[in-house]
Scaffold this active site. Structure first.
Site, PDB file in Angstrom:
ATOM      1  N   THR A   1       4.512  -8.357   5.674  1.00 13.33           N
ATOM      2  CA  THR A   1       4.476  -9.770   5.299  1.00 13.33           C
ATOM      3  C   THR A   1       5.006  -9.937   3.876  1.00 13.33           C
ATOM      4  OG1 THR A   1       2.138  -9.362   4.844  1.00 13.33           O
ATOM      5  CG2 THR A   1       2.658 -10.628   6.818  1.00 13.33           C
TER       6      THR A   1
ATOM      7  N   ARG B   1       0.822  -1.193   0.000  1.00 16.20           N
ATOM      8  CA  ARG B   1       0.000   0.000   0.000  1.00 16.20           C
ATOM      9  C   ARG B   1       0.869   1.262   0.000  1.00 16.20           C
ATOM     10  NH1 ARG B   1      -5.552  -0.399   0.864  1.00 16.20           N
ATOM     11  NH2 ARG B   1      -5.478   1.864   0.757  1.00 16.20           N
TER      12      ARG B   1
HETATM   13  C1  26Q Z   1     -10.102   1.490   9.745  1.00 16.13           C
HETATM   14  C2  26Q Z   1     -11.192   2.330   9.898  1.00 16.13           C
HETATM   15  C3  26Q Z   1     -11.936   2.695   8.796  1.00 16.13           C
HETATM   16  C4  26Q Z   1     -11.597   2.244   7.554  1.00 16.13           C
HETATM   17  C5  26Q Z   1     -10.522   1.413   7.393  1.00 16.13           C
HETATM   18  C6  26Q Z   1      -9.762   1.032   8.497  1.00 16.13           C
HETATM   19  C7  26Q Z   1      -8.598   0.148   8.324  1.00 16.13           C
HETATM   20  C8  26Q Z   1      -8.611  -0.852   7.379  1.00 16.13           C
HETATM   21  C9  26Q Z   1      -7.506  -1.672   7.202  1.00 16.13           C
HETATM   22  C10 26Q Z   1      -7.460   0.318   9.081  1.00 16.13           C
HETATM   23  C11 26Q Z   1      -6.365  -0.505   8.909  1.00 16.13           C
HETATM   24  C12 26Q Z   1      -6.375  -1.499   7.960  1.00 16.13           C
HETATM   25  C13 26Q Z   1      -5.239  -2.380   7.689  1.00 16.13           C
HETATM   26  C14 26Q Z   1      -4.117  -2.389   8.351  1.00 16.13           C
HETATM   27  C15 26Q Z   1      -3.015  -3.271   7.980  1.00 16.13           C
HETATM   28  O1  26Q Z   1      -3.044  -3.934   6.958  1.00 16.13           O
HETATM   29  N1  26Q Z   1      -1.960  -3.346   8.803  1.00 16.13           N
HETATM   30  C16 26Q Z   1      -0.824  -4.197   8.501  1.00 16.13           C
HETATM   31  O2  26Q Z   1      -1.057  -5.466   9.100  1.00 16.13           O
HETATM   32  C17 26Q Z   1      -0.073  -6.385   8.686  1.00 16.13           C
HETATM   33  C18 26Q Z   1      -0.451  -7.735   9.254  1.00 16.13           C
HETATM   34  O3  26Q Z   1      -0.194  -7.781  10.618  1.00 16.13           O
HETATM   35  C19 26Q Z   1       1.302  -5.951   9.122  1.00 16.13           C
HETATM   36  O4  26Q Z   1       2.243  -6.845   8.578  1.00 16.13           O
HETATM   37  C20 26Q Z   1       1.596  -4.540   8.632  1.00 16.13           C
HETATM   38  O5  26Q Z   1       2.825  -4.091   9.173  1.00 16.13           O
HETATM   39  C21 26Q Z   1       0.471  -3.615   9.034  1.00 16.13           C
HETATM   40  O6  26Q Z   1       0.668  -2.327   8.478  1.00 16.13           O
END
Ligand code: 26Q
Length: 815
Positions: free
Chosen positions: A651, A544
Site C-alpha cells: 500500500t 517493514r
Molecule cells: C502472526 C502471528 C503472530 C504474530 C504476528 C503475526 C502477524 C502480524 C502481522 C502476521 C502478519 C502480520 C501482518 C501482515 C501484513 O501486514 N501483510 C501485508 O498486508 C498488506 C495489506 O493487505 C499488504 O499490502 C502487504 O502486501 C502484506 O504484506
C-alpha cells in the site's frame, strides 16, 4: 463553537482556565494539544450518539471489521480536516502564538499495528465513516504498541512503545459495557429433554473492558466507533480479600497475568512459533467483540435467523478466525440452535481477507494448546473439521490425499486459513495478481471446492490522510487546477491529465516537491546532523524489513554505485539520496543484520568526500505513520522491489504514487495494476515475473553462485560483505547475509534481478535529466492514483461482500 475563529479562541481560552487553571501564555504545547483534543471530543460527542441512534432506529445492517491491528497514527490533524475545522483552528492557534503542526507533534502515534495490514484497517475505518457506512472496528487496546526503534551503533535496539503514558484524548472507557471472557476449564456433557448440553466448568474468567475511539467521517457525515478491548482481572471482591490475605504476591502475579493479555502487540515475525499468549489475545478479541456485536443486535428485537441480514463480521487475515467457532458456540450452547442452523447463520455472517502468499506465514496452532485453553471451542472446531472432511469423502471417495491437504486439523495442528475459508461466505485477496495466485496455487483445492467464495478487492489508501493531510500544498494545487470534486470522488483526479504538459502547473508541482524535500532535509539535519542536497533524487524505500521486500538488493546497488564513483571520480553523476526506514522483527536476525549493513554503508558513503556530494544514504529511525507522512511527500523515486509473487499488494506503493513519486518496481502486488493504468512510460519496471519465479522454485535452475561468478560487479559487492575493505572490518560482520546468498542460494533472487535493477536505475537518471518529462510523468501518477483511494475499495467491499449501502447522515435527519 468552532464555526468561527473568534468563537474558537474564546472557548479555547476559557477551557484552558477552567480545566488547567492557566492562561494561553502559560500553556505548554502539550496543554494545548490536550485541550484541543478534549474540545473536539466534546463537540463530536453529540454526533457520535446521533450516529448510533440513527443506526438503531433505522435497523441498519452493521459491519464489524475484526482486526488484531489498527495502525491509526495520529488523529488530531485528520479529525480537524474531516470536521472542516482545519483552517479555523490553524489560524486561531496562530493568533494565540501557536503553530498547529507543533501541537500535532504532541500526540502519540497509536502504533497498534505492524505495517500494511494494520494500516489498511485504519484507512478502511476512515473510508467507512466518510462514505456514511455503518462500519466499525473491533480490536485490542495494547498497552504497548509496536516497539520503538532506536539505532545504536548501527544496530536496531527495541524499546517499549509506552504510548498511553500520557492521557490519550480520543478514547472513552466504557466500564458499563465490559464483558466476561473465559479460558481453560473442562466441558461437562449432559442430556436435558433429549438435547445434549455442554457446560464448561472450572474456567478462569477475566473482564474485557472496551475503550471507544470515535472515527469521524469527512464532511457532514458519520461518527463510527473503533472499539478496543483491554483485559482486567475479574476476581470477586470477596475472593480478592481472601487471596490478598493468603498470599499478596500470588495475587499481584495473578493480576499481572490477566493484564498481560492486552499488554503488547506481537511483532510480525517470519519465524514465529505459536505462543499461548498470542492465542489468548486472539480469543480475547473474538469473544469480547462477538458479545458486544450480539448485544447490539439483540437491541433490534429481531430473531437470530435475521443475523446475517443485520450483521457482517469481517476478519482481517486469519488472526480473528476464532469468531467462527465462537459464534457457533454461542448460537448452539446459549441460543439453543441446532448445528445446521447455527452453521448456516455463521457462514452467512463471516467474511475473510487473506493478506499473504508466503506459506510460512500461514497461521497454525498446536492442537493441544487450543484444546487446553478453549476446550468447548476446540470441540466445535473438531466437529467442523469432521463434517467438512466427511462431506469431501462423500463427494470424492478415493481422494484421501485431497482430504488431508485441505483438512482443518492435520498432524496435530490447527490450520487457521482452512478454518477461515470453510467457515465464511467470502474469501478475498488484496490485489489482482494476489487473488489469482491464491486461486491457482496456495489455495487451489479450496478454489475448486468453493469457486463462488473467492473474489478480489485491491487494497486502497485514504486520500484524506495521505494526500490532503500529508501534502496540503499539493492538495491545494490540485484544487486550483481541477476544483474540489475529487475530494468526494477521488477518481476525478484523472482531470489532472490535461495539465500534465502545462508549464505553469508543472512549475507548481516541481516547487511543491522541492518544498517537501527541503522540509524533510531539515528534519534529517535536526535528527542526524547530516545535510542532504535537496536537488538530488530522493530515492525512498520505507516498509517493514523482510527478505522478500529486498532492501538488501537496494543497499547492494548503493554499494555498487559507491564502487563506480571511486573507480571513476571524474564522471558526471546525478546526485542521489537513498532513504531507508524499516523495523525488523526482534528475532529476525538476518533482517537486523541488513539494517546494520545499511547503516555501515551510510557511514562510509556520507563521510567519503569524494562520494558524498553524489551519493548519500540515510536510515531514518523508528519508521511509523507520522514519519511516513513526512517522508512520502518528499520522494522522487519509490522503491517497490519485492520478489515477484511475494508481496500480496503493498500500500506504500499507492501512497508514493499519490504524492507524485515515480515507481521502480517489479510486477508484483498492486504494482501490476499501477502498471496497467500508467503504462511503461510512467513507471520503471524490472526483474523476474511471478511465473518465472514460480518456475525456478518448482523446477530449479537458478544458481546464485553462477551469477556471482559471471558478474564482476556483483562479485565485488558480495565479497565486500565479508572481506576487509570499505564496508567490512571482519569476516563475521555480514556473514549471515553472505551465507543467505551464497550458501542458501539467494531465496529472493537478489542476484538474479541485480543487473536488471541496476540498468533500470540508470534509466531513471536519464529521465530525471529532463525535468519537464519527469514532472509530466509525476502528474500522470497523481492523476491515476484516485483509483487507489480506499473509498473505491470500501465501496466494492460494501456492494460485493457486505451488502450494505450508505446510511442517511444523522445530521441530515436532524436538519
Ligand atoms: C502472526 C502471528 C503472530 C504474530 C504476528 C503475526 C502477524 C502480524 C502481522 C502476521 C502478519 C502480520 C501482518 C501482515 C501484513 O501486514 N501483510 C501485508 O498486508 C498488506 C495489506 O493487505 C499488504 O499490502 C502487504 O502486501 C502484506 O504484506
Amino acid at each position: 463553537m468552532f464555526y468561527n475563529k473568534e468563537l474558537f479562541k474564546f472557548t479555547f481560552k476559557e477551557q484552558l482556565v477552567s480545566r488547567l487553571g492557566i492562561s494561553v501564555e502559560e500553556a505548554t504545547a502539550e496543554d494545548i494539544y490536550k485541550i484541543l483534543g478534549s474540545l473536539i471530543r466534546e463537540y463530536i460527542g453529540r454526533e457520535w450518539a446521533n450516529t448510533n441512534f440513527s443506526y438503531k432506529e433505522q435497523k441498519e445492517k452493521q459491519v464489524y471489521y475484526f482486526s488484531m491491528e489498527f495502525l491509526i497514527g495520529r488523529l488530531l490533524g485528520n479529525n480537524l480536516l474531516n470536521l472542516g475545522m482545519l483552517k479555523t483552528v490553524r489560524e486561531g492557534l496562530q493568533e494565540m502564538g501557536w503553530n498547529l503542526e507543533d501541537i500535532e507533534e504532541q500526540e502519540p502515534d497509536a502504533g497498534l499495528g505492524n505495517g500494511g495490514l494494520g494500516r489498511l484497517a485504519a484507512c478502511f475505518l476512515d473510508s467507512l465513516a466518510s462514505l456514511g457506512y455503518a462500519g466499525h472496528g473491533c480490536g485490542i487496546r495494547y498497552k504497548y504498541g509496536l516497539f520503538e526503534q532506536k539505532i545504536i551503533n548501527g544496530h536496531q535496539v527495541e524499546l517499549p512503545d509506552d504510548w498511553l503514558q500520557k492521557e490519550y484524548v480520543w478514547e472513552e472507557r466504557r466500564a458499563d459495557k465490559r464483558v466476561e471472557v473465559r479460558f481453560w476449564g473442562n466441558v461437562e456433557v449432559s442430556e436435558e429433554n433429549g438435547r445434549t448440553i455442554f457446560k464448561t466448568v472450572n474456567y478462569e474468567k477475566i473482564w474485557a473492558v472496551p475503550y471507544d475511539v470515535p472515527i469521524i467521517g469527512y464532511g457532514d457525515s458519520h461518527v463510527n466507533t473503533l472499539r478496543l478491548w483491554s483485559a482486567e482481572s475479574a476476581m470477586d471482591p470477596s475472593r480478592i480479600k481472601v487471596e490478598v490475605q493468603n498470599n499478596y504476591y500470588n495475587f499481584l502475579n495473578y493480576n499481572r497475568s490477566v493484564e498481560s493479555i492486552s499488554e503488547f502487540l506481537y511483532p510480525d515475525d517470519s519465524g514465529y512459533e505459536g505462543k499461548l499468549l498470542r492465542l489468548k489475545q486472539q480469543y480475547f478479541l473474538c469473544s469480547a467483540g462477538l458479545q458486544s456485536v450480539l448485544r447490539t443486535f439483540e437491541k433490534l428485537k429481531l430473531p437470530y435467523s435475521e443475523l446475517p441480514e443485520k450483521v457482517a463480521i469481517h476478519i482481517n487475515d486469519t488472526h480473528p478466525t476464532l469468531v467462527i467457532p465462537e459464534l457457533m458456540r454461542i448460537l448452539i450452547d446459549d441460543k439453543g440452535f441446532g448445528w445446521d442452523e447455527a452453521w448456516e447463520l455463521t457462514t452467512r455472517t463471516v467474511s475473510y481477507t487473506n493478506h499473504t502468499l508466503l506459506s510460512e506465514a500461514l497461521e497454525k496452532w498446536p492442537v493441544k494448546m487450543v484444546r487446553d485453553l478453549l476446550p468447548r471451542v476446540y470441540m466445535i472446531i473438531e466437529e467442523i473439521n469432521k463434517r467438512f472432511c466427511g462431506m469431501l469423502l462423500k463427494r470424492f471417495p478415493d481422494r484421501q490425499d485431497l482430504v488431508s491437504q485441505v483438512a482443518i486439523i492435520e498432524s496435530g495442528q490447527l490450520k487457521m486459513a482452512h478454518l477461515a475459508i470453510v467457515g465464511s461466505y467470502s474469501v478475498n485477496g488484496v490485489a489482482k495478481i494476489h487473488t489469482e495466485l491464491l486461486k491457482t496455487n496456495v489455495m487451489k483445492p479450496f478454489y475448486e471446492l468453493f469457486p463462488e467464495r473467492f473474489n478480489n478487492k485491491t487494497n486502497g489508501i485514504t486520500h484524506r490522510r495521505w494526500l490532503m493531510h500529508a501534502n496540503p500544498e499539493l492538495s491545494e494545487a490540485i484544487c486550483e487546477a481541477i476544483g474540489t470534486d475529487w475530494i468526494k470522488h477521488p477518481h476525478q483526479l484523472l482531470g489532472l491529465k490535461t495539465f500534465k504538459d502545462d508549464p505553469a502547473f508543472q512549475d507548481k508541482i516541481m516547487n511543491i516537491k522541492r518544498g517537501n524535500k527541503l522540509r524533510l532535509a531539515a528534519y534529517i539535519k535536526e535528527k542526524q546532523g547530516i545535510s542532504v542536497d535537496p536537488d538530488s533524487i530522493f530515492d525512498v524505500q520505507v516498509k517493514r524489513l523482510h527478505g522478500y521486500k529486498r532492501q538488501l538488493m537496494n543497499i547492494l546497488h548503493v554499494m555498487h554505485l559507491y564502487n563506480e564513483i571511486k573507480d571513476h571520480p571524474e564522471a558526471d553523476r546525478i546526485p542521489r539520496t537513498f532513504i531507508f526506514g524499516a523495523k525488523a522483527a526482534p528475532g529476525y536476525y538476518l533482517a537486523k543484520s541488513i539494517i546494520k549493513l545499511i547503516n555501515v554503508v551510510a557511514n562510509v558513503v556520507n563521510n567519503d568526500p569524494q562520494v558524498s556530494s553524489k551519493l548519500k544514504v540515510l536510515f531514518l529511525e523508528n519508521y511509523s505513520v507520522s514519519l511516513a507522512e513526512k517522508i512520502i511527500p518528499a520522494a522522487n523515486v519509490s522503491e517497490q522491489i519485492s520478489t515477484a509473487g511475494k508481496e500480496a499488494s503493498g500500500t506504500g506503493n499507492m501512497k508514493f504514487m499519490m504524492n507524485g513519486a515515480l515507481t521502480i518496481g517489479t510486477l508484483d502486488g498492486a504494482n501490476v495494476e499501477m502498471h496497467e493504468m500508467l503504462g511503461d512510460d510512467n513507471m520503471f519496471l524490472f526483474g523476474l515475473r511471478a511465473e518465472e519465479v514460480l518456475n525456478y522454485y518448482q523446477y530449479g535452475g537458478y544458481l546464485a553462485r553462477e551469477v556471482y561468478k559471471q558478474d564482476p560487479r556483483i562479485k565485488r559487492v558480495i565479497d565486500q560483505l565479508v572481506s576487509p575493505g570499505p564496508f567490512c572490518c571482519h569476516e563475521r560482520e555480514f556473514g549471515m547475509i553472505y551465507q543467505s546468498i551464497m550458501e542458501h542460494n539467494d531465496e529472493f533472487f537478489v542476484l538474479r534481478d541485480f543487473d536488471s535493477y541496476t540498468r533500470t536505475h540508470a534509466s531513471i537518471d536519464q529521465v530525471y535529466l529532463k525535468p519537464q518529462e519527469w514532472v509530466s510523468k509525476s502528474i500522470e501518477n497523481i492523476a491515476h492514483s484516485g483509483n487507489f483511494s480506499s473509498d473505491c475499495t470500501i465501496n466494492r467491499y460494501a456492494t460485493d461482500i457486505w451488502d450494505i449501502r450508505p446510511v442517511r447522515s444523522s445530521l441530515h435527519i436532524r436538519k
